[in-house]
Design a protein around this motif. Structure first.
Motif, PDB file in Angstrom:
ATOM      1  N   ARG A 211      69.365 103.945 107.584  1.00  0.00           N
ATOM      2  CA  ARG A 211      68.735 104.959 106.733  1.00  0.00           C
ATOM      3  C   ARG A 211      67.854 105.906 107.529  1.00  0.00           C
ATOM      4  O   ARG A 211      67.664 107.061 107.135  1.00  0.00           O
ATOM      5  CB  ARG A 211      67.949 104.274 105.615  1.00  0.00           C
TER       6      ARG A 211
ATOM      7  N   GLU B 174      69.833 109.028 108.492  1.00  0.00           N
ATOM      8  CA  GLU B 174      70.436 109.879 107.459  1.00  0.00           C
ATOM      9  C   GLU B 174      70.115 111.351 107.703  1.00  0.00           C
ATOM     10  O   GLU B 174      68.962 111.720 107.935  1.00  0.00           O
ATOM     11  CB  GLU B 174      69.957 109.451 106.074  1.00  0.00           C
TER      12      GLU B 174
ATOM     13  N   GLU C  31      76.480 101.365 103.446  1.00  0.00           N
ATOM     14  CA  GLU C  31      75.408 102.355 103.625  1.00  0.00           C
ATOM     15  C   GLU C  31      75.936 103.583 104.366  1.00  0.00           C
ATOM     16  O   GLU C  31      75.590 104.722 104.022  1.00  0.00           O
ATOM     17  CB  GLU C  31      74.245 101.729 104.391  1.00  0.00           C
TER      18      GLU C  31
ATOM     19  N   ARG D 202      77.740 105.628 101.904  1.00  0.00           N
ATOM     20  CA  ARG D 202      76.812 106.315 100.996  1.00  0.00           C
ATOM     21  C   ARG D 202      76.294 107.594 101.621  1.00  0.00           C
ATOM     22  O   ARG D 202      76.154 108.626 100.954  1.00  0.00           O
ATOM     23  CB  ARG D 202      75.636 105.391 100.648  1.00  0.00           C
ATOM     24  N   GLN D 203      76.035 107.563 102.924  1.00  0.00           N
ATOM     25  CA  GLN D 203      75.470 108.732 103.597  1.00  0.00           C
ATOM     26  C   GLN D 203      76.479 109.855 103.803  1.00  0.00           C
ATOM     27  O   GLN D 203      76.144 111.028 103.623  1.00  0.00           O
ATOM     28  CB  GLN D 203      74.890 108.317 104.955  1.00  0.00           C
TER      29      GLN D 203
END
Length: 293
Positions: free
Chosen positions: A144, A147, A184, A187-188
């Motif tokens: 994260r 990102e 993840e 998702r990004q």
């Protein structure tokens, strides 16, 4: 950089103070250590294109794959430590040399120094895609922090069985960590997209290197991809396994894969309904493509 005082960048969570010179499982220090940066022409076609992928090979690794083709840097730590400013300069030099993208190979231990280097490079004109080329043994928290800086995630999905991951890579918790990381990543950046020339611009591309005797496990990995990601997800089916480094410690993988094994893997991919992917010819199973470090 504070995370390096009690390093928890990867699932091992060693907790060592890298700023004070302590070394955890990966053996990485506080500064980025780079073994080679060059225009790599042997990645997937959408990454290498005609000019090459601007590949930066980082030294050290948070896994211990006994068959690692890059063992000289992952296990032995060849390379030299550089500053954030040096890394920024490498990114810009690769772009000036015609690289289609910046390809960060085994970057996980150096996330806190890669981030400022990318920010500075982008401020100074870096405008090609950034590829995060990883074993997927990552934490969601660390990902994260990247990102908005990474355009293309290029993770391996190596194992589904804990015993196999422990035996070959000293990471029995690999599958749970890697699948959370890949979700993840998706998702990004979403599904892989391309420019008008067919070069990847943004998205997820999952690699799986087929190991000898592991066709059934490889097919279960494809099952997971089908069940947890869109069917248009791109998968790279790799045949380039070569029994190098310490592969001889495990006789069952101390050989190349067979044509029958790889064909069974490709057939399963086609039957499963996944729509997009790349495959290699068996001639990729050679040490000739391993970079010099």
């Amino acid at each position: 950089m504070e995370v390096l005082e009690h390093c928890t960048l990867c699932p091992r969570s060693c907790g060592v103070n890298r700023l004070a010179g302590e070394r955890g499982f990966c053996r990485a220090g506080a500064l980025p250590k780079v073994a080679r940066a060059f225009l790599h022409k042997w990645e997937e076609p959408c990454l290498s294109g005609t000019r090459g992928s601007g590949t930066v090979f980082f030294s050290h690794c948070n896994m211990r794959c006994i068959y690692c083709q890059n063992y000289r840097i992952s296990w032995q730590g060849r390379g030299r430590e550089i500053t954030v400013a040096d890394l920024n300069g490498i990114f810009l030099d690769l772009q000036a040399s015609g690289a289609h993208n910046i390809n960060l190979v085994s970057p996980t231990p150096y996330i806190p120094v890669i981030i400022p280097a990318l920010i500075e490079a982008k401020e100074e004109g870096l405008n090609i895609p950034v590829v995060y080329n990883s074993n997927a043994y990552e934490t969601v928290a660390a990902l994260r922090s990247l990102e908005g800086l990474v355009d293309i995630y290029l993770p391996d999905l190596k194992y589904i069985d804990a015993a196999t991951a422990g035996r070959y890579s000293h990471a029995p918790d690999y599958f749970s960590a890697a699948t959370a990381a890949i979700l993840e990543m998706y998702r990004q950046v979403g599904t892989l997209t391309f420019d008008e020339g067919g070069m990847a611009r943004r998205g997820l591309l999952i690699r799986h290197l087929l190991l000898p005797g592991q066709v059934k496990a490889a097919c279960r990995i494809l099952d997971w991809i089908r069940d947890n990601l869109p069917r248009e997800t791109y998968v790279s089916l790799m045949a380039q396994y070569v029994p190098v480094w310490q592969a001889g410690r495990c006789p069952e993988i101390n050989r190349p894969i067979t044509a029958a094994e790889y064909e069974a893997f490709l057939d399963y991919f086609e039957a499963l309904g996944l729509e997009n992917g790349y495959c290699q010819g068996l001639e990729a199973s050679t040490t000739a493509y391993i970079p010099e470090f």
